[in-house]
Design an enzyme around this catalytic site. Structure first.
Site, short mmCIF file in Angstrom:
data_model
loop_
_atom_site.label_atom_id
_atom_site.label_comp_id
_atom_site.label_asym_id
_atom_site.label_seq_id
_atom_site.Cartn_x
_atom_site.Cartn_y
_atom_site.Cartn_z
N ILE A 140 68.01 -3.31 -7.40
CA ILE A 140 68.41 -4.56 -6.77
C ILE A 140 67.35 -5.64 -6.90
O ILE A 140 67.60 -6.78 -6.57
CB ILE A 140 68.79 -4.38 -5.28
CG1 ILE A 140 67.64 -3.84 -4.45
CG2 ILE A 140 70.00 -3.49 -5.16
CD1 ILE A 140 67.99 -3.72 -2.97
N GLY A 141 66.16 -5.29 -7.34
CA GLY A 141 65.12 -6.32 -7.39
C GLY A 141 64.24 -6.25 -8.61
O GLY A 141 63.21 -6.90 -8.67
N GLY A 142 64.61 -5.45 -9.61
CA GLY A 142 63.76 -5.35 -10.78
C GLY A 142 62.99 -4.03 -10.81
O GLY A 142 62.00 -3.90 -11.53
N SER A 143 63.44 -3.03 -10.05
CA SER A 143 62.69 -1.77 -9.98
C SER A 143 62.72 -1.00 -11.28
O SER A 143 61.79 -0.23 -11.55
CB SER A 143 63.22 -0.91 -8.84
OG SER A 143 64.62 -0.77 -8.92
N GLU A 186 60.74 -6.08 2.25
CA GLU A 186 61.35 -6.46 3.54
C GLU A 186 60.52 -7.36 4.41
O GLU A 186 61.05 -8.28 5.05
CB GLU A 186 61.72 -5.19 4.31
CG GLU A 186 62.90 -4.48 3.65
CD GLU A 186 63.20 -3.16 4.30
OE1 GLU A 186 64.14 -3.11 5.10
OE2 GLU A 186 62.48 -2.18 4.01
#
Lengths: 289, 760, 161
Positions: free
Chosen positions: B488-491, B720
């Protein structure tokens, strides 16, 4: 969306005929940015859609009689690109170019914005202040009316089921005349106006206001023209006293509701603030012309 | 590097810390990447859900006869067609819940508990027919009084949602049904003594509204149930194993017979760590014998998927004149939505986590309301309590005439101190993060007219959890990394980078793949800021296993002991002085793998611990139009203790994205309800998330002075904590500009103007 | 219900399809032509994830009916890369990490392409206001704006050369 007839006539007469044949279940289509949203939500359930965009002249801006004639299906983006129109009527153009987003402005029209009859419509206060007229066509023929006579309340118009607006006309401009439109929204873009104000001014060579029209949006069931606001500034050079009187007249005329976008109290105050600020911008523009 | 990986110094790293292009990027910029709604299967049906128009109602009867008879309709279900589960606590992600509650949320049984609650579902050969079928389902409701506001729901005479909910956590058990599912208390020391020591006390009551995660992609899935009992689900979710577990429990199916394939996911932020559609799509597919696609509309997303809690936060702080805070008394009341389980626990634990205060009492109420069941939203619970605490600290600093950084440094936590919620801090850089803001250009910049500046800090635990990672070496010496965490974030990029670092390969030669539930061992979901930490750890250990294997094969080839083989820069190097051999590259070893033991790969499943908490310090400048109340964010700087940034661009991206969400929460986002409990703004027109012109550039400062000792590269969770400080940072900036403190969010223009008018 | 036949040009290719008149252009692109790059984020013109270019104008495909595409030229994200090479905007988005989940990315790229065709040298403010109709929930827009301005600079150089 259920059964739907889609026609794209190439003459005004054919369009009128198609709407008449639909017996009240037809809707004219310009940019579609209100109609399609309402079809999805179920608020509009047309049986027939009459696309106006293939009729020659429906998309385009003509200079005539010193003024302008704007085809009903002309998107807002085209208005902004028309140098002469943007110079003569910056307020009308900026109102149209505040509707929604760049994507919406690629499609949304002045006629559609007017006939959707939202009291918060961004292009309408400036059109009313401009003294714009709408050319309405239908089976009974053609008539031209001041734009403020088209919306009669939120979501309703004075048009018969087989009528549609074919053109919006803007009158010729005297020298030292300019308009402006301002709105208040919570973000910087993309919101429906909480309050809108359109001001159109004519000055004499010395900078005194000789004519004014002030229209407010989102503070009544329709956009309202406020003659008292105009009286407050005619004969002045828009000094502090005139601005204060303008502010008070705008507030007095505003009869808004509480809703998810604003409170009565807030809207009344902002009506005054925006009327003042729009008048200031129109004044500076008019002096420069 | 040889043997067990020791934490490398930053200067030694070749890949970690650089900014390569993400491996899945080309598919995403060309439109090729497939999200949940992009899948099709032959014979596919379209599923739709019928939803309650009432905020609270008894479902008297549901008649689906006419719907079932409509031509083109292939299946209709209600709760009667689904297993009636008993209550069972289940842990499947960020916090767990009760399985019965989850199944009732997915499909109402007996009672509709919020407007939008699913009461029936259909599958038909076209979306138009499915919609028509919904209209033919006859539901008889008995509307009941409803309650939305959290304190109204706590009142003794409030309409009760669950007749068998009795408040847990009270000193004496209660037998009166209540909307308060639970009271939590945490704290330490002696509150009374603490306040007695104080020279100055500030007290405030703060209120926040429900806000939605706002992911641009609505929930979507495609489910196909085969005649042999095997099923496949393509789903945009934050965890394919979570989807599998929930579907198996809710439908009483064997988990091993459900294969969940992760689609690309268009945003989650915690809101997709649960299921709404998948069990229904599977049930409809089983009944109809055809694949069923279900996609939510934007309106459904707002009306029926979890926002986070609206809340009331009461804060009382006591401090000595020199700024030492001696006592903190906090009460939190959080909406849980229709079923128990608000994030009030996490909100309680994080509220004072940045402060080393001896006497603290935090009481948290979990309260059900006739609104959609809340779902996790990025650091769930923490932004809410931080809004209250950081506003109160700001108030305290003003009263004591102390600089906002000084007061936080004076009371700030450092390694070795015990957190209010229990554990001892280890290797944290909170004070460094404060100093970074103090030294920043932003902090020294002058303010213009009608401008104000606000500071706030925040904390989030970050979790570890179960993860699996596998590394396979291809014949050409390149590698594949398989994990089971949706990206979801470029992992994906970070996984490839960590594996590349260990193997000594250029990152372009490592291809990361997100596998389905049959491809790799169990992995907890993507959330809790855990993927780079926990899955990264699994991937790193798997790569280390491969390196061990490569050394062994080189030793075999050279006929020497494995202790004589080092792995350096992607090659096996012989340390045996008796051998005169050239190094063997990964490519060479891969080419001869058949002779040295077969395919080269390593797989690791682990439960990662020691995620390393996140600390953030934010600074915000606003400019306010005093006549209209319009707030403009003119400058924003966010500093964060990140341990080590594996891919700095994506760490910055997490910081900037969290800030943007926090700004929206502070200024314009809220759930607006009418008097019948219906949401008035279920769309992006009137649910106002920040647009590009609302924000300036967001400066992110990454603090790497305290690498996480538990992660092979020192990474801490980062995703987060960025959303925790902005609510108070913006509110404190508004106070600075106007001289008026806002205790309620959002601070929309009408409210600002009203407050200015009241001030006179 | 009888279907309407539509003939149009999509990414320079002539195409034809049959559709219910009430189908939107977005659904026609996705379901009839398999071009799933344009996304539905809201269905009401408020998010820009469905952005396409029609006869040179940036529009929301969810607010056009499929029959309106008759005789028009439509450009979607699938037509942006040419002959195996990414468009400079696409390349800059990758270099600047201007995407996270990637769902809004096709819409933003199409919108940015329309922007630079109209205004090859936009200021940061102009970029932000032009793209205000493209919602992104992941990035906070910072890297998106940087990528657009960097691509604009590159394209201006190419034009000068």
């Amino acid at each position: 969306m259920p059964e739907l007839d889609f026609v794209a006539p190439t003459t005004v007469e054919d369009a009128v005929r198609a709407l008449a044949a639909a017996g009240g279940g037809g809707r004219p289509l310009g940019g579609g940015t209100d109609l399609l949203v309402q079809m999805k939500s179920g608020r509009a359930r047309p049986k027939a859609i009459v696309d106006l965009k293939r009729i020659p002249g429906m998309i385009g801006i003509r200079e005539e009689g010193g003024g302008f004639s704007i085809g009903a299906a002309t998107p807002g983006a085209l208005l902004g690109e028309h140098t002469a129109l943007a110079a003569a009527w910056p307020g009308v153009v900026e109102g149209a170019n505040l509707i929604g987003s760049t994507q919406i402005q690629g499609r949304a029209t002045l006629a559609g914005n007017l006939c959707n009859a939202s009291p918060a419509a961004d292009s309408v206060p400036a059109m009313v202040a401009a003294g714009a007229t709408a050319v309405v066509v239908g089976s009974k023929g053609r008539r031209e009316v001041p734009v403020e006579q088209v919306p009669t309340g939120p979501g309703s118009t004075s048009l018969a089921p087989d009528e549609f607006v074919a053109e919006i006309k803007l009158p010729a401009r005297p020298p030292h005349a300019a308009d402006a439109y301002l709105r208040l929204i919570p973000r910087t873009e993309m919101d429906i106006a909480v309050v809108g104000a359109g001001v159109n001014l004519t000055l004499d060579a010395g900078g005194t206001i000789t004519d004014a029209r002030v229209a407010l949006g989102a503070v009544a069931p329709t956009v309202i023209l406020v003659p008292d606001a105009a009286k407050a500034i005619i004969g002045t050079k828009l000094d502090e006293a005139a601005l204060a009187a303008l502010d008070a007249a705008a507030r007095a005329a505003a009869k808004p509701i509480d809703d998810k976008r604003g409170t009565v109290d807030y809207r009344i105050k902002i009506a005054g603030v925006l009327a003042r600020r729009a008048a200031g911008i129109a004044y500076e523009r008019a002096k420069a012309r | 590097m040889t043997g067990v990986l020791e934490k490398p110094a930053a200067a030694e790293l070749k890949v970690v810390g650089t900014r390569p292009i993400r491996p899945d990027g080309v598919d995403k910029v060309t439109g090729r990447a497939q999200y949940g709604a992009d899948y099709v299967m032959p014979g596919m049906l379209f599923g739709r859900i019928k939803r309650s128009p009432h905020a609270h109602a008894r479902i008297v009867s549901i008649d689906t006869k006419k719907a079932r008879a409509l031509a083109g309709v292939k299946a209709v279900i209600t709760a009667a067609d689904l297993p009636n589960l008993a209550s069972e606590e289940y842990e499947a992600g960020e916090g767990g819940g009760d399985l019965r509650d989850l199944s009732l949320n997915v499909m109402a049984r007996g009672k509709a508990l919020y407007e939008g609650h699913a009461v029936a579902a259909v599958a038909a050969i076209s979306p138009v027919i499915a919609e028509a079928a919904l209209d033919l389902i006859e539901v008889k409701y008995e509307p009941l009084p409803h309650v939305i506001d959290v304190e109204a729901a706590m009142a003794p005479d409030a309409p009760v949602l669950h007749e068998r909910m009795f408040t847990q956590g009270l000193p004496e058990a209660s037998s009166k049904p209540s909307n308060i599912s639970r009271v939590n208390k945490l704290g330490r020391g002696d509150l009374e003594a603490g306040f007695a020591e104080a020279d100055v006390v500030v007290e405030g009551r703060y209120v926040t509204k429900g806000v939605h995660q706002g992911y641009i992609e609505p929930h979507a899935c495609l489910a196909s149930f085969s005649e042999d009992g095997q099923s496949t689900v393509w789903s945009s979710s934050q965890g394919q194993f979570m989807v599998r577990t929930y579907c198996s429990k809710l439908l009483d199916l064997e988990a091993a017979n459900i294969r969940v394939i992760p689609a690309e996911i268009g945003g989650g932020f915690g809101g997709k760590t649960t299921v709404y559609l998948e069990p229904l799509a599977l049930a409809l597919s089983r009944l109809s014998g055809r694949p069923v696609k279900m996609v939510m509309s934007r309106e459904e997303v707002f009306r029926a998927t979890g926002p986070t809690s609206g809340a009331v936060i009461e804060v009382k702080l006591g401090a000595k004149r020199d700024g030492t805070i001696t006592a903190a008394d906090i009460v939190l009341k959080y909406q849980a939505g229709a079923f128990a389980g608000s994030p009030v626990g996490a909100g309680s634990m994080t509220a004072m986590a940045c402060y080393n205060i001896p006497n603290v009492a935090i009481t948290g109420y979990d309260v059900v309301t006739n609104t959609p069941k809340v779902a996790a939203y990025r650091a769930p619970g923490a932004p809410i309590s931080a809004f209250g605490v950081e506003s109160a600290i700001d108030e305290l600093a003003l009263k004591l005439e102390m600089d906002p950084i000084d007061i936080r440094v004076k009371n700030g936590v450092a390694s070795g101190m015990q957190a209010v919620y229990g554990p001892t801090y280890n290797s944290i850089a909170y004070l460094d993060t404060l100093e970074a803001i103090r030294k920043s250009e932003h902090y020294a910049a002058p303010l213009g007219p009608n401008q104000g500046r606000g500071l706030a800090v925040g904390f989030w635990f970050n979790i570890g959890g179960e993860s699996s990672g596998a590394v396979h070496i291809n014949d050409d010496g390149s590698a594949v990394v398989v994990t089971a965490n949706p990206d979801i974030g470029g992992s994906r990029a970070s996984m490839a980078m960590m594996a590349a670092e260990v193997l000594g390969l250029p990152v372009e030669q490592v291809r990361p793949v997100v596998g389905d539930t049959t491809a790799i061992g169990f992995s907890g979901l993507t959330g809790g800021s855990r993927v780079t930490f926990a899955t990264g750890m699994a991937v790193t250990r798997a790569a280390e296993k491969v390196v061990e294997d490569l050394r062994r094969r080189a030793a075999l080839t050279w006929d020497t002991a494995v202790e004589n083989v080092a792995w350096e820069n992607g090659q096996a190097v012989c340390l045996d002085p008796a051998k005169d051999v050239k190094p063997l590259t990964l490519k060479q070893l891969a080419a001869r793998s058949g002779r040295t033991g077969g395919p080269i790969s390593g797989e690791v499943s682990l439960t990662a611990q020691g995620a390393g908490p996140g600390f953030a310090v934010h600074l915000c400048d606003v400019e306010i139009d005093r006549e209209t109340g319009h707030v403009k964010i003119v400058r924003y700087t966010a500093a964060q203790d990140v341990g080590r940034a594996i891919h700095p661009s994506y760490v910055e991206g997490q910081i900037q994205g969290g800030v943007a969400q926090g700004v929206g929460w502070a200024l314009n986002e809220e759930y607006i309800y009418d008097k019948d409990g219906r949401m008035e703004n279920p769309g992006f027109l009137d649910y106002r998330v920040p647009v590009a012109s609302d924000l300036p550039m967001i400066d992110a400062i990454m603090i790497e002075t305290a690498p996480n000792p538990r992660h092979p590269f020192g990474a801490k969770g980062v995703g987060e904590v960025p959303i925790v400080p902005p609510l108070a940072a913006v509110a404190n900036a508004v106070r600075s500009a106007l001289g008026v403190r806002f205790h309620e969010l959002p601070m929309s223009p009408p409210k600002i103007r009203a407050a200015l008018d009241a001030q006179g | 219900m009888s279907k309407t036949h539509v003939t149009t040009v999509v990414n320079d290719d002539p195409v034809e399809f049959l559709t219910d008149p009430s189908t939107t252009l977005l659904d026609a692109l996705r379901d009839h032509l398999g071009l799933t790059g344009a996304k539905e984020g809201c269905g009401s013109g408020d998010c820009g994830a469905c952005s396409v270019i029609v006869d040179g104008r940036l529009v929301c495909a969810c607010l056009m009916l499929a029959p309106e595409a008759e005789g028009r030229r439509i450009e979607t994200i699938e037509g942006m890369a040419q002959g195996g090479a990414l468009h400079p905007l696409q390349q800059k988005f990758l270099e600047h990490a201007a995407l996270q989940c990637g769902f809004c990315t096709p819409g933003i790229l199409v919108a940015a392409k329309a922007l630079l065709a109209e205004n090859p040298d936009p200021s940061e403010t102009e970029v932000r206001y032009y793209l205000a109709g493209n919602l992104c929930r992941c990035t906070g827009y910072d890297k998106v704006v940087r990528a657009v301005m960097d691509a604009a600079a590159d394209l201006r150089q190419v034009r000068r050369a």
